[in-house]
Design a protein around this motif. Structure first.
Motif, mmCIF file in Angstrom:
data_model
loop_
_atom_site.group_PDB
_atom_site.id
_atom_site.type_symbol
_atom_site.label_atom_id
_atom_site.label_comp_id
_atom_site.label_asym_id
_atom_site.label_seq_id
_atom_site.Cartn_x
_atom_site.Cartn_y
_atom_site.Cartn_z
ATOM 1 N N GLY A 12 0.783 -1.227 0.000
ATOM 2 C CA GLY A 12 0.000 0.000 0.000
ATOM 3 C C GLY A 12 0.817 1.280 0.000
ATOM 4 N N LEU A 13 0.319 2.267 0.743
ATOM 5 C CA LEU A 13 0.932 3.593 0.751
ATOM 6 C C LEU A 13 2.339 3.572 1.344
ATOM 7 C CD1 LEU A 13 -2.143 5.710 1.901
ATOM 8 C CD2 LEU A 13 -1.181 5.561 -0.403
ATOM 9 N N GLY A 14 2.548 2.755 2.357
ATOM 10 C CA GLY A 14 3.869 2.690 2.964
ATOM 11 C C GLY A 14 4.909 2.162 1.995
ATOM 12 N N ARG A 15 4.533 1.126 1.258
ATOM 13 C CA ARG A 15 5.461 0.578 0.259
ATOM 14 C C ARG A 15 5.725 1.616 -0.833
ATOM 15 N NH1 ARG A 15 7.365 -4.313 -1.567
ATOM 16 N NH2 ARG A 15 7.754 -4.413 -3.790
ATOM 17 N N GLY A 16 4.672 2.302 -1.263
ATOM 18 C CA GLY A 16 4.845 3.331 -2.288
ATOM 19 C C GLY A 16 5.788 4.427 -1.836
ATOM 20 N N ALA A 17 5.636 4.864 -0.586
ATOM 21 C CA ALA A 17 6.519 5.902 -0.060
ATOM 22 C C ALA A 17 7.959 5.400 0.010
ATOM 23 C CB ALA A 17 6.038 6.326 1.323
ATOM 24 N N ALA A 18 8.147 4.177 0.487
ATOM 25 C CA ALA A 18 9.500 3.624 0.595
ATOM 26 C C ALA A 18 10.159 3.508 -0.782
ATOM 27 C CB ALA A 18 9.444 2.265 1.281
ATOM 28 N N LEU A 19 9.413 3.057 -1.768
ATOM 29 C CA LEU A 19 9.955 2.934 -3.124
ATOM 30 C C LEU A 19 10.368 4.282 -3.681
ATOM 31 C CD1 LEU A 19 7.501 0.291 -4.625
ATOM 32 C CD2 LEU A 19 9.995 0.047 -4.501
ATOM 33 N N GLU A 20 9.538 5.293 -3.469
ATOM 34 C CA GLU A 20 9.856 6.628 -3.992
ATOM 35 C C GLU A 20 11.088 7.207 -3.295
ATOM 36 O OE1 GLU A 20 7.571 10.863 -4.696
ATOM 37 O OE2 GLU A 20 6.593 8.964 -5.192
ATOM 38 N N LEU A 21 11.190 6.989 -2.005
ATOM 39 C CA LEU A 21 12.349 7.479 -1.267
ATOM 40 C C LEU A 21 13.632 6.783 -1.728
ATOM 41 C CD1 LEU A 21 10.673 7.605 2.239
ATOM 42 C CD2 LEU A 21 11.678 9.588 1.064
ATOM 43 N N LEU A 22 13.558 5.471 -1.915
ATOM 44 C CA LEU A 22 14.731 4.732 -2.400
ATOM 45 C C LEU A 22 15.136 5.210 -3.787
ATOM 46 C CD1 LEU A 22 13.866 1.087 -1.283
ATOM 47 C CD2 LEU A 22 15.857 2.412 -0.527
ATOM 48 N N ALA A 23 14.158 5.422 -4.648
ATOM 49 C CA ALA A 23 14.455 5.865 -6.010
ATOM 50 C C ALA A 23 15.134 7.228 -6.023
ATOM 51 C CB ALA A 23 13.164 5.909 -6.831
ATOM 52 N N ALA A 24 14.839 8.044 -5.003
ATOM 53 C CA ALA A 24 15.440 9.380 -4.915
ATOM 54 C C ALA A 24 16.796 9.357 -4.199
ATOM 55 C CB ALA A 24 14.491 10.326 -4.190
ATOM 56 N N GLY A 25 17.250 8.161 -3.789
ATOM 57 C CA GLY A 25 18.571 8.038 -3.197
ATOM 58 C C GLY A 25 18.618 8.167 -1.691
ATOM 59 N N HIS A 26 17.465 8.140 -1.043
ATOM 60 C CA HIS A 26 17.445 8.259 0.407
ATOM 61 C C HIS A 26 17.686 6.901 1.074
ATOM 62 C CE1 HIS A 26 16.175 12.411 0.183
ATOM 63 N NE2 HIS A 26 15.245 12.065 -0.678
ATOM 64 N N ARG A 27 18.103 6.957 2.317
ATOM 65 C CA ARG A 27 18.296 5.758 3.122
ATOM 66 C C ARG A 27 16.960 5.471 3.819
ATOM 67 N NH1 ARG A 27 22.569 5.342 8.164
ATOM 68 N NH2 ARG A 27 22.194 3.140 8.694
ATOM 69 N N VAL A 28 16.422 4.281 3.629
ATOM 70 C CA VAL A 28 15.056 3.976 4.067
ATOM 71 C C VAL A 28 15.042 2.768 5.001
ATOM 72 C CG1 VAL A 28 12.699 3.465 3.326
ATOM 73 C CG2 VAL A 28 14.174 4.879 1.886
ATOM 74 N N VAL A 29 14.317 2.918 6.096
ATOM 75 C CA VAL A 29 14.063 1.804 7.007
ATOM 76 C C VAL A 29 12.631 1.346 6.779
ATOM 77 C CG1 VAL A 29 14.007 1.023 9.400
ATOM 78 C CG2 VAL A 29 15.650 2.787 8.698
ATOM 79 N N VAL A 30 12.465 0.104 6.349
ATOM 80 C CA VAL A 30 11.137 -0.436 6.076
ATOM 81 C C VAL A 30 10.722 -1.357 7.222
ATOM 82 C CG1 VAL A 30 11.263 -0.200 3.572
ATOM 83 C CG2 VAL A 30 12.126 -2.297 4.651
ATOM 84 N N HIS A 31 9.421 -1.564 7.329
ATOM 85 C CA HIS A 31 8.870 -2.253 8.494
ATOM 86 C C HIS A 31 7.855 -3.301 8.073
ATOM 87 C CE1 HIS A 31 5.306 -2.156 11.391
ATOM 88 N NE2 HIS A 31 6.205 -2.919 11.991
ATOM 89 N N ALA A 32 8.012 -4.493 8.621
ATOM 90 C CA ALA A 32 7.035 -5.569 8.455
ATOM 91 C C ALA A 32 6.447 -5.904 9.818
ATOM 92 C CB ALA A 32 7.687 -6.812 7.861
ATOM 93 N N ARG A 33 5.164 -6.263 9.840
ATOM 94 C CA ARG A 33 4.484 -6.560 11.103
ATOM 95 C C ARG A 33 5.030 -7.806 11.779
ATOM 96 N NH1 ARG A 33 -0.709 -6.759 9.388
ATOM 97 N NH2 ARG A 33 -0.832 -9.014 9.335
ATOM 98 N N ASN A 34 5.409 -8.787 10.995
ATOM 99 C CA ASN A 34 5.925 -10.043 11.553
ATOM 100 C C ASN A 34 6.841 -10.705 10.531
ATOM 101 O OD1 ASN A 34 4.203 -11.500 9.697
ATOM 102 N ND2 ASN A 34 2.503 -11.059 11.082
ATOM 103 N N PRO A 35 7.587 -11.740 10.933
ATOM 104 C CA PRO A 35 8.520 -12.371 9.996
ATOM 105 C C PRO A 35 7.850 -12.931 8.748
ATOM 106 C CG PRO A 35 9.064 -12.986 12.251
ATOM 107 C CD PRO A 35 7.759 -12.251 12.316
ATOM 108 N N ALA A 36 6.591 -13.341 8.865
ATOM 109 C CA ALA A 36 5.899 -13.896 7.704
ATOM 110 C C ALA A 36 5.688 -12.855 6.612
ATOM 111 C CB ALA A 36 4.553 -14.485 8.134
#
Length: 241
Positions: A12-36
Motif C-alpha cells: 500500500g501507501l507505505g510501500r509506495g513511499a518507501a519505493l519513492e524514497l529509495l528511487a530518490a537516493g534516500h536511506r530507508v528503514v522499512v517495516h514488516a508486522r511479523n517475519p511472515a
C-alpha cells in the motif's frame, strides 16, 4: 540524503513511499508486522532498505521496534503510515505512533497518516481505555486522535516539523479496489513532508491533502484536547512525552 523510517511498508501507501524514497537516493528503514510478512520487502531490501520487524498492536513489540530503529541511527523523518480499520484500532493507529515518536531519538520530522474520516470522529477520550471490539473508539475517532497528536508534537517540539496527511480514498488493501483516488498521489505528500526542502514542507502543525494545507476538525488544535490525549497516552503506556 535523508534517513527515513516508514511504518507499515510491506504494501500500500507505505510501500509506495518507501519505493519513492529509495528511487530518490534516500536511506530507508522499512517495516514488516511479523517475519511472515518480511519477504514482501525483499525487493526493497535488495535495493538497500534496512528492515525492522514488529507488531505495532503489541506494546512490547513496539518498544523492541524502537530499539531496532535506534540501532540504525537517528531518523531524519518518521512516516507513521501503519494503520488498521479493525477494532481495537487504538494500539496501531494512535498508541504506536506516540510510542515510536517518544522512544526514538527525537526525529527531525514527523509525518502522521490521518484520514478525511477524522472529521466524523468524536473528541471524546472516555472510551480510551476500552479496547474491546464493540466498545472501543472507532476508526474515525482514532484518526481524529492521531491528527491531534501530530498537532500536539508540533506545539511541544517546535523545532520538529510535525504534520498529518489525508492520503485520500486510494485503492489499497484498506481502501478497497474500487477506491476512486490516485494511489500514487496517496503517498506523494508524505514523502514531500519527510524530505523536501520546499519551505511549505518545512512548516509544522498542518493537515495536508495532496500537498495542500486544509482545515481539520476543530478539536485538532484544541490545546486542552491535545493535553488530555497526551495524558491518556502517558498513563496507558507509562511513557511521558
Amino acid at each position: 540524503m535523508a534517513h527515513v523510517f516508514v511504518t507499515g511498508s510491506s504494501d500500500g501507501l507505505g510501500r509506495g513511499a518507501a519505493l519513492e524514497l529509495l528511487a530518490a537516493g534516500h536511506r530507508v528503514v522499512v517495516h514488516a508486522r511479523n517475519p511472515a510478512r518480511a519477504p514482501a520487502l525483499k525487493d526493497l531490501v535488495d535495493r538497500g532498505a534496512e528492515l525492522v520487524v514488529g507488531d505495532l498492536a503489541e506494546p512490547d513489540e513496539t518498544h523492541d521496534l524502537a530499539h531496532q530503529v535506534a540501532r540504525l541511527g537517528r531518523m531524519d523523518a518518521v512516516i507513521h503510515n501503519a494503520g488498521t480499520m479493525q477494532r481495537p484500532v487504538l494500539p496501531v493507529n494512535v498508541v504506536a505512533p506516540y510510542l515510536l515518536s517518544v522512544l526514538l531519538e527525537r526525529p527531525r520530522r514527523l509525518v502522521f497518516l490521518s484520514s478525511g474520516m477524522h472529521r466524523s470522529g468524536r473528541a471524546d477520550l472516555s472510551g480510551f481505555r476500552r479496547t474491546g471490539s464493540r466498545r472501543g473508539p472507532s476508526y474515525s475517532d482514532s484518526k481524529l486522535m492521531v491528527t491531534a497528536l501530530a498537532a500536539a508534537f508540533a506545539r511541544l517540539w517546535p523545532e520538529v516539523p510535525s504534520n498529518a496527511v489525508d492520503p485520500g480514498w486510494v485503492p489499497t488493501k484498506m481502501g478497497g479496489p474500487s477506491a476512486p483516488d490516485d494511489l500514487r498521489l496517496g503517498h506523494v505528500t508524505q514523502v514531500w513532508l519527510a524530505v523536501s526542502t520546499d519551505p511549505e514542507a518545512l512548516t509544522t502543525g498542518g493537515y495536508w491533502h495532496h500537498q495542500q494545507r486544509q482545515e481539520p476538525h476543530r478539536a485538532v488544535h484544541d490545546v486542552s484536547f491535545q493535553d488530555d490525549l497526551l495524558h491518556a497516552l502517558a498513563e496507558r503506556t507509562g511513557v511521558d512525552v
